[in-house]
Scaffold this active site. Sequence first.
Site, PDB file in Angstrom:
ATOM      1  N   LYS A  81       0.836  -1.198   0.000  1.00 23.77           N
ATOM      2  CA  LYS A  81       0.000   0.000   0.000  1.00 23.77           C
ATOM      3  C   LYS A  81       0.876   1.255   0.000  1.00 23.77           C
ATOM      4  O   LYS A  81       1.899   1.321   0.701  1.00 23.77           O
ATOM      5  CB  LYS A  81      -0.915  -0.026   1.222  1.00 23.77           C
ATOM      6  CG  LYS A  81      -1.934   1.086   1.309  1.00 23.77           C
ATOM      7  CD  LYS A  81      -2.830   0.856   2.523  1.00 23.77           C
ATOM      8  CE  LYS A  81      -3.771   1.994   2.799  1.00 23.77           C
ATOM      9  NZ  LYS A  81      -4.608   1.751   4.002  1.00 23.77           N
ATOM     10  N   SER A 156      -9.244   2.525   3.287  1.00 24.68           N
ATOM     11  CA  SER A 156      -8.297   3.139   2.376  1.00 24.68           C
ATOM     12  C   SER A 156      -7.444   2.136   1.612  1.00 24.68           C
ATOM     13  O   SER A 156      -6.794   2.494   0.632  1.00 24.68           O
ATOM     14  CB  SER A 156      -7.393   4.102   3.141  1.00 24.68           C
ATOM     15  OG  SER A 156      -6.594   3.425   4.102  1.00 24.68           O
ATOM     16  N   SER A 180      -9.650   0.480   7.598  1.00 25.65           N
ATOM     17  CA  SER A 180      -9.103   0.475   6.242  1.00 25.65           C
ATOM     18  C   SER A 180      -8.587  -0.868   5.754  1.00 25.65           C
ATOM     19  O   SER A 180      -8.249  -0.995   4.574  1.00 25.65           O
ATOM     20  CB  SER A 180      -7.983   1.518   6.124  1.00 25.65           C
ATOM     21  OG  SER A 180      -8.509   2.811   6.267  1.00 25.65           O
TER      22      SER A 180
END
Length: 468
Positions: A81, A156, A180
């Site tokens: 990520k 996210s 997230s």
Amino acid sequence: MRHVHAFGDDALGELDAVGLAAAIRSGDVTRAAAVEAAIARLAAVDPVLNGLAHEGFEAARRRAREPAGDGFFAGVPTLVKDNVDAAGLPTMQGTDAWRPSPAAADGATTALLRALGLNPLGKSQLSEFGFSAAAEHPRLGAVRNPWDTDHTAGASSSGSAAFVAAGVVPIAHANDGGGSIRIPASCNGLVGLKPSRGRLPLDRDFAQMPVRIVYNGVVTRTVRDTAAFYREAERRHRNRRMAPIGDVTGPAARRLTVVVVTRSIGREASAEVRELTLGTAALLADLGHRVEYLEDPPVPASFADDFLLYWAALATALVRSGKQRFGPTFDRTKLDNLTRGLDRYAIRRLHRLPLAAARLAASRRRSARFFRDYDVLLTPTVAAETPPVGHFDPTADYQQIIDRLMDWVAFTPLQNATGDPSISLPLTVTAAGLPLGMLFSAARGDEATLLGLAYELEEARPWARIQD
């Protein structure tokens, strides 16, 4: 509805990460073939899903040609990520508000992934600084859900979840500061475990937070992949102040006391989500677990406001120190309306922040008392089904965005404050055909109970697969 996936007859097939690692060790699949198949799959779906932040294909190919290390997942392709550092790639945190430059070295997170043998193809997209539950950047575009590309992939950890669900890679890095890992797992039909506070290492910025609400983890398609990841991570990074997870390989015999809550602060889950949650509770009862019901959530009335203020203060720290953190090219006018709105919200209320942070930190004691009476808390992961792209439009008025976020993200933030582990399992599907996660939480350090229960539920109610 438009399904998009990349599963096919190549080196990856339909293998999960444990299965692919075994095929690589046996010689049935080469590490080079696994990387090439993953790159080809990513190229096939990313024009639609828009989940790739930065590509590192040549470095991944080079690593696949080097001698294999001793990591359990040696040769398994993955994605990192884009809010943690990976050497040679920029860390842009879901924004384009400054000029990118490559990181000089791996952060603690990427270093752990590499130690386990995982081979990153690049970095996955997220919402700006991870503040929104949907990645819909006005210039970078929306990350779309492979189950239905008219809908968000959640956030996210949106790019990671979209690519795992679509079959690009079997496992990908995710992290969780308010849901997230678990929210995109719910949206994309995946397993998403947010671990206990202190279970895994954090990159420096996350580790220095006054209340450490961010946690690293992964999203996977199978329980065994998640369990294997934490087993192997624990062998590399063991927190001696916490009970070990160990090697959880199947359902536990112990019957649990599970309490079910479908109401969060200020709102009930939608009628459909409530019924799906109660159906999951009925499944637990059929499996012999003791199920009890609570009308109100086990959380103080001040929690939502306290968490929002703390979250907003994180935005202020980023916005007001942008040039120091990100360099002289930082331009706050390029930030989206949510980030700037959170900054304004916090600035007007900074005098309340110390008390809010203190109450958030104290929530762990309330949680510890709760889990003396119950083994597991069951709630829906989100309060309503996955919304369409545009619902969290970052160019809209701040108040509209935050109202919609607070309404949907009603259940996941509690465990970020308490430090308890929490796992979203893709046990249900809405009438519209979209996955919907069920959220199971336990006492700090008790991931093993959640994984044992997850195996049992995976066997009892196998989840839908996008390729079917």
